[in-house]
Design a protein around this motif. Structure first.
Motif, PDB file in Angstrom:
ATOM      1  N   LEU A 183     132.111 -16.748   9.971  1.00 26.54           N
ATOM      2  CA  LEU A 183     132.035 -18.164   9.589  1.00 26.54           C
ATOM      3  C   LEU A 183     130.590 -18.648   9.539  1.00 26.54           C
ATOM      4  O   LEU A 183     130.210 -19.438   8.672  1.00 26.54           O
ATOM      5  CB  LEU A 183     132.842 -19.028  10.563  1.00 26.54           C
ATOM      6  N   LYS A 184     129.798 -18.158  10.486  1.00 31.31           N
ATOM      7  CA  LYS A 184     128.386 -18.559  10.479  1.00 31.31           C
ATOM      8  C   LYS A 184     127.682 -18.010   9.235  1.00 31.31           C
ATOM      9  O   LYS A 184     126.794 -18.664   8.671  1.00 31.31           O
ATOM     10  CB  LYS A 184     127.684 -18.077  11.753  1.00 31.31           C
ATOM     11  N   ALA A 185     128.085 -16.818   8.798  1.00 33.28           N
ATOM     12  CA  ALA A 185     127.511 -16.258   7.566  1.00 33.28           C
ATOM     13  C   ALA A 185     127.787 -17.171   6.377  1.00 33.28           C
ATOM     14  O   ALA A 185     126.918 -17.352   5.506  1.00 33.28           O
ATOM     15  CB  ALA A 185     128.096 -14.865   7.314  1.00 33.28           C
ATOM     16  N   GLU A 186     128.995 -17.762   6.330  1.00 33.73           N
ATOM     17  CA  GLU A 186     129.323 -18.695   5.242  1.00 33.73           C
ATOM     18  C   GLU A 186     128.338 -19.873   5.215  1.00 33.73           C
ATOM     19  O   GLU A 186     127.912 -20.314   4.143  1.00 33.73           O
ATOM     20  CB  GLU A 186     130.746 -19.219   5.411  1.00 33.73           C
ATOM     21  N   LEU A 187     127.981 -20.366   6.386  1.00 36.51           N
ATOM     22  CA  LEU A 187     127.067 -21.501   6.435  1.00 36.51           C
ATOM     23  C   LEU A 187     125.643 -21.086   6.074  1.00 36.51           C
ATOM     24  O   LEU A 187     124.902 -21.864   5.461  1.00 36.51           O
ATOM     25  CB  LEU A 187     127.098 -22.163   7.817  1.00 36.51           C
ATOM     26  N   HIS A 188     125.253 -19.868   6.442  1.00 35.66           N
ATOM     27  CA  HIS A 188     123.934 -19.383   6.022  1.00 35.66           C
ATOM     28  C   HIS A 188     123.864 -19.247   4.504  1.00 35.66           C
ATOM     29  O   HIS A 188     122.823 -19.543   3.888  1.00 35.66           O
ATOM     30  CB  HIS A 188     123.628 -18.041   6.688  1.00 35.66           C
ATOM     31  N   ASP A 243     121.465 -21.240   1.676  1.00 36.91           N
ATOM     32  CA  ASP A 243     120.617 -20.372   0.848  1.00 36.91           C
ATOM     33  C   ASP A 243     119.788 -19.405   1.680  1.00 36.91           C
ATOM     34  O   ASP A 243     118.620 -19.134   1.378  1.00 36.91           O
ATOM     35  CB  ASP A 243     119.678 -21.212  -0.046  1.00 36.91           C
ATOM     36  N   ASP A 244     120.389 -18.871   2.743  1.00 35.68           N
ATOM     37  CA  ASP A 244     119.704 -17.883   3.574  1.00 35.68           C
ATOM     38  C   ASP A 244     120.540 -16.602   3.582  1.00 35.68           C
ATOM     39  O   ASP A 244     121.287 -16.320   4.527  1.00 35.68           O
ATOM     40  CB  ASP A 244     119.506 -18.417   4.995  1.00 35.68           C
ATOM     41  N   ALA A 245     120.406 -15.833   2.498  1.00 35.80           N
ATOM     42  CA  ALA A 245     121.221 -14.631   2.336  1.00 35.80           C
ATOM     43  C   ALA A 245     120.892 -13.586   3.397  1.00 35.80           C
ATOM     44  O   ALA A 245     121.787 -12.847   3.850  1.00 35.80           O
ATOM     45  CB  ALA A 245     121.011 -14.041   0.943  1.00 35.80           C
ATOM     46  N   HIS A 246     119.647 -13.516   3.828  1.00 35.91           N
ATOM     47  CA  HIS A 246     119.247 -12.508   4.815  1.00 35.91           C
ATOM     48  C   HIS A 246     120.001 -12.716   6.132  1.00 35.91           C
ATOM     49  O   HIS A 246     120.564 -11.759   6.695  1.00 35.91           O
ATOM     50  CB  HIS A 246     117.739 -12.581   5.054  1.00 35.91           C
TER      51      HIS A 246
END
Length: 372
Positions: free
Chosen positions: A332-337, A341-344
């Protein structure tokens, strides 16, 4: 005698008699009424007072001779304290685990028929499961089911099937989890089993319905799943037991609607959960609600603030000893990244989610991680 002079009042306030007998040096009677006081207050979700009465009672028990009767009473008290600590500290908190470990040692000393002490079996099981020790938890669940097979006590069957169904749900073994949870739900009788909510920290039927909704959803039975989730929440509100309601709002409300894809209801249930948990300290559910509230804030347009809140919420959740849902949280945190716009950082979160999932066998979210 004060007990004879005011019988009705004292039935409602057993702690008064406990205090009276303590002052008179009559410890066994004081113990009886402290135990009654704890049962009464915990049934009202008054955890602070209930824990206080149980700790007083355990101090008195320590002063008694080491007889079978003393051991049996201590098991009851430790078990009740364990259930209260599940609510106020968390399933996987070290103190909760220590209480159930002590109770299990005492049960082994008693020997013979240990079925009256199944709440201890549950406490040891759930401590390991919420720490994501699924190998241990699954073996404990299998032992419980094996122990009740061939016996006539439907309450033991209800509990064993609920425990196995819970474990299999989090392991992602959907058809088997549905099988066990359906059996558990069918065996429940509110008149006979309502008191189990105090002993087991939440009502077993509502807990089973909650995870049943997850299993149905992951098998593609969307309408059935939504009905089960709504039923779990409705029955929890009617049941009026704080930790049962928190359990249902957390899992059948907030988390269910998150992976059902309903952002508005996810936020609504997260808000309700956080607000409810302000009334009494229920840290595991308060922090879970706060974490999912952060995800919803991020998805509604403020991913930076959402990530901060998610991190704070999950830190609090894991601070209870829980390792459950870590892969879910990272995803879920990856979705917010991605939204920020923080793909890394998003890739780092997904990598961590995969690593955690492979390590602890928490299989219910495996497909979603790979999809992400």
């Amino acid at each position: 005698c004060i007990r004879d002079s005011f019988p009705d009042e004292l039935n409602q306030r057993p702690e008064i008699l406990a205090h009276h007998y303590l002052k008179a040096g009559r410890q066994n009677l004081a113990l009886d009424y402290l135990e009654k006081a704890a049962t009464r207050t915990l049934s009202q979700s008054n955890y602070k007072e209930g824990i206080n009465y149980l700790r007083q009672a355990l101090k008195l028990v320590d002063e008694n001779p080491d007889t079978d009767q003393r051991i049996e009473r201590e098991i009851r008290l430790q078990t009740a304290l364990g259930g209260a600590l599940i609510a106020t500290k968390g399933f996987a908190h070290e103190e909760t685990g220590a209480i159930y470990s002590r109770a299990a040692d005492l049960v082994n000393r008693v020997g013979g028929d240990t079925s009256p002490y199944n709440p201890v079996r549950y406490g040891v099981f759930v401590f390991n499961m919420v720490r994501s020790e699924f190998g241990v938890a699954h073996e404990l669940a299998k032992d419980f089911v094996s122990a009740v097979e061939g016996q006539g006590d439907e309450t033991d069957h209800l509990l064993a099937y609920r425990i196995m169904g819970s474990c299999l749900t989090f392991m992602g073994v959907w058809e088997d989890s549905i099988h066990f949870l359906e059996q558990s739900i069918a065996l429940y009788d509110i008149e006979k089993h309502k008191s189990l909510a105090v002993t087991y920290a939440q009502d077993p039927k509502i807990a089973a319905l909650t995870l049943y909704s997850w299993s149905l959803l992951h098998r593609g039975r969307y309408e059935d799943a939504l009905q089960a989730a709504d039923r779990a929440i409705s029955e929890a509100h009617s049941f009026e037991h704080l930790h049962t309601t928190a359990y249902a709002l957390g899992l059948a409300g907030t988390m269910f609607h998150q992976f059902y894809g309903d952002l508005a209801r996810t936020r609504e249930y997260a808000d309700d959960l956080v607000e409810m948990c302000m009334k009494q300290p229920v840290p595991l559910w308060n922090n879970l609600g706060f974490c999912l509230q952060g995800w919803a804030i991020g998805m509604q347009g403020d991913p930076v603030e959402g990530i901060k809140q998610m991190e704070k919420g999950y830190d609090g959740f894991s601070g209870t000893g829980a390792r459950l849902f870590m892969a879910y949280y990272c995803t879920l945190k990856a979705e917010l990244h991605i939204a920020a716009d923080d793909a890394h950082k998003a890739i780092e979160c997904i990598s961590q989610a995969r690593s955690v999932q492979e390590e602890n066998e928490e299989g219910w979210f495996a497909v979603d991680i790979h999809r992400a």
